[in-house]
Design a protein around this motif. Structure first.
Motif, PDB file in Angstrom:
ATOM      1  N   ASN A 156       0.790  -1.239   0.000  1.00  0.00           N
ATOM      2  CA  ASN A 156       0.000   0.000   0.000  1.00  0.00           C
ATOM      3  C   ASN A 156       0.815   1.277   0.000  1.00  0.00           C
ATOM      4  O   ASN A 156       0.322   2.324  -0.433  1.00  0.00           O
ATOM      5  N   LEU A 157       2.040   1.233   0.492  1.00  0.00           N
ATOM      6  CA  LEU A 157       2.846   2.456   0.576  1.00  0.00           C
ATOM      7  C   LEU A 157       4.139   2.338  -0.225  1.00  0.00           C
ATOM      8  O   LEU A 157       4.359   3.099  -1.158  1.00  0.00           O
ATOM      9  N   ILE A 158       4.984   1.357   0.138  1.00  0.00           N
ATOM     10  CA  ILE A 158       6.254   1.209  -0.585  1.00  0.00           C
ATOM     11  C   ILE A 158       5.988   0.892  -2.042  1.00  0.00           C
ATOM     12  O   ILE A 158       6.671   1.399  -2.943  1.00  0.00           O
ATOM     13  N   GLY A 159       4.982   0.072  -2.318  1.00  0.00           N
ATOM     14  CA  GLY A 159       4.622  -0.239  -3.702  1.00  0.00           C
ATOM     15  C   GLY A 159       4.192   0.992  -4.473  1.00  0.00           C
ATOM     16  O   GLY A 159       4.571   1.179  -5.637  1.00  0.00           O
ATOM     17  N   VAL A 160       3.386   1.833  -3.833  1.00  0.00           N
ATOM     18  CA  VAL A 160       2.940   3.085  -4.473  1.00  0.00           C
ATOM     19  C   VAL A 160       4.129   3.987  -4.783  1.00  0.00           C
ATOM     20  O   VAL A 160       4.233   4.561  -5.880  1.00  0.00           O
ATOM     21  N   ILE A 161       5.057   4.095  -3.837  1.00  0.00           N
ATOM     22  CA  ILE A 161       6.232   4.951  -4.041  1.00  0.00           C
ATOM     23  C   ILE A 161       7.106   4.401  -5.163  1.00  0.00           C
ATOM     24  O   ILE A 161       7.544   5.146  -6.060  1.00  0.00           O
ATOM     25  N   ASP A 162       7.360   3.089  -5.135  1.00  0.00           N
ATOM     26  CA  ASP A 162       8.223   2.473  -6.149  1.00  0.00           C
ATOM     27  C   ASP A 162       7.619   2.610  -7.543  1.00  0.00           C
ATOM     28  O   ASP A 162       8.293   2.993  -8.509  1.00  0.00           O
ATOM     29  N   VAL A 163       6.339   2.294  -7.681  1.00  0.00           N
ATOM     30  CA  VAL A 163       5.666   2.421  -8.984  1.00  0.00           C
ATOM     31  C   VAL A 163       5.725   3.866  -9.478  1.00  0.00           C
ATOM     32  O   VAL A 163       6.049   4.131 -10.643  1.00  0.00           O
ATOM     33  N   THR A 164       5.433   4.808  -8.584  1.00  0.00           N
ATOM     34  CA  THR A 164       5.412   6.222  -8.983  1.00  0.00           C
ATOM     35  C   THR A 164       6.780   6.696  -9.448  1.00  0.00           C
ATOM     36  O   THR A 164       6.912   7.337 -10.502  1.00  0.00           O
ATOM     37  N   LEU A 165       7.810   6.376  -8.678  1.00  0.00           N
ATOM     38  CA  LEU A 165       9.155   6.836  -9.034  1.00  0.00           C
ATOM     39  C   LEU A 165       9.608   6.256 -10.376  1.00  0.00           C
ATOM     40  O   LEU A 165      10.244   6.958 -11.173  1.00  0.00           O
ATOM     41  N   GLN A 166       9.274   4.992 -10.622  1.00  0.00           N
ATOM     42  CA  GLN A 166       9.721   4.369 -11.873  1.00  0.00           C
ATOM     43  C   GLN A 166       8.925   4.858 -13.086  1.00  0.00           C
ATOM     44  O   GLN A 166       9.447   4.921 -14.193  1.00  0.00           O
ATOM     45  N   PHE A 167       7.650   5.198 -12.872  1.00  0.00           N
ATOM     46  CA  PHE A 167       6.812   5.653 -13.991  1.00  0.00           C
ATOM     47  C   PHE A 167       6.845   7.173 -14.180  1.00  0.00           C
ATOM     48  O   PHE A 167       6.365   7.666 -15.204  1.00  0.00           O
TER      49      PHE A 167
END
Length: 339
Positions: A156-167
């Motif tokens: 819910n959090l680390i996944g959101v951050i990782d996806v956002t930074l990469q995209f």
């Protein structure tokens, strides 16, 4: 006896007060109409825009993918399972593309970025919707172990951050939109476990991202749903996990809660979910769609009447008021609480 001069003065004061009130009312009506008109403006060229959505196996993400596909968008849907991807492809037009994505795996996210980059080309990615999430385990904080928190935070959090930074480079190229799904539990901590922590984190991450990216024409919106019937709120899954948490507790901890507390807690959860959860998840996806299609998207969207009329207003009350209301929703220890 009142003089004519006093009567004239009083009448003048009444007229002035009514005039001031009328002016305020007219200004308020004008502002509301102007906001409504501004809020209705749409961007052009839906069929020229790509949107990537995570968590499309079911629930909000699945419906949003089909909804945007019907509007002409080029939708790329990230699914956790093969079945989710296959079922969604069968329910949408050939224009919609699916891919397998695990938001807790950076390599999986990189693979998704490469796929999306080939699809969008020089145009870039118009919309990124961080929808993937999980809720369990939830329950009293003392029943948890560290791993129970990280299971939820990683998605819910680390996944959101990782996806956002990469995209983000692809979104930056299109001067597009980032839509992050938080919750009213990102405003009020109603339960223990990692869910509320993760949603508060999504709120904070989105706020800082919005301020950083506004210079590049990127708009960031936060969706704050109330309670809806999705896989996240399935009572059978919640009950099974609560049983798991309770069973592994030391006897002295169980004794401190009393012999009936677990059953009372489960009954309260089931009753609350049955009463609060709305089956109409389109109330959430309509907010997501507005955030992607409006010329002037809102910063926050309260999705659902319970969010708009109860939970969000409650979040602005003094702490002792919110504590009183939340405690009233939970079972009492009935004289237990001592070890």
């Amino acid at each position: 006896m009142v003089s004519t001069e006093d009567l004239t003065k009083n009448l003048f004061e009444v007229i002035l007060s009514h005039l001031a009130l009328t002016c305020v009312l007219l200004l308020a009506i004008y502002a509301a109409i102007r906001w409504y008109i501004r809020d209705s403006y749409k961007v052009d060229g839906f069929n020229q825009k790509h949107v990537f959505i995570t968590g499309c196996d079911s629930g909000f993400g699945n419906l949003l993918a089909r909804q945007l596909d019907g509007k002409g968008f080029h939708v790329i849907a990230g699914c956790l399972t093969e079945k989710g991807a296959t079922d969604l492809s069968a329910a949408a037009s050939p224009r919609l593309k699916t891919l397998l994505l695990n938001v807790t795996d950076s390599a999986s996210i990189r693979s998704a970025v490469e796929f999306v980059s080939r699809e969008v080309g020089k145009r870039g990615l118009w919309g990124l919707v961080n929808n993937a999430g999980r809720s369990i385990p939830i329950g009293p904080t003392e029943w948890m172990e560290l791993g129970d928190f990280t299971k939820v935070l990683d998605v819910n959090l680390i996944g959101v951050i990782d996806v956002t930074l990469q995209f983000l480079p692809l979104v930056k190229k299109a001067q597009g939109r980032v839509v992050n799904v938080a919750s009213i539990l990102g405003r009020l901590s109603l339960i223990g476990g990692g869910y509320c922590l993760s949603k508060w984190g999504v709120e904070a991450f989105s706020d800082s991202l919005r301020r950083d990216m506004q210079h590049f024409g990127i708009k960031v919106s936060i969706i704050e749903p109330g309670f809806f019937k999705t896989a996240v709120t399935r009572v059978d899954l919640i009950n099974a996990d609560l049983k798991r948490l309770w069973t592994r507790l030391p006897e002295e901890v169980k004794d401190s809660y009393g012999s009936t507390y677990f059953d009372d807690y489960v009954k309260t959860q089931n009753f609350s979910m049955g009463i609060l959860c709305s089956p109409d998840i389109s109330k959430v996806t309509k907010c997501m769609e507005h955030a992607l299609t409006a010329r002037f998207p809102r910063t926050r969207y309260g999705a659902g009447w319970d969010a708009k009329l109860f939970w969000i207003p409650l979040s602005y009350f003094p702490t002792f008021v919110t504590d009183f209301v939340i405690n009233a929703l939970l079972p009492s220890l009935k004289g237990a609480g001592k070890i």
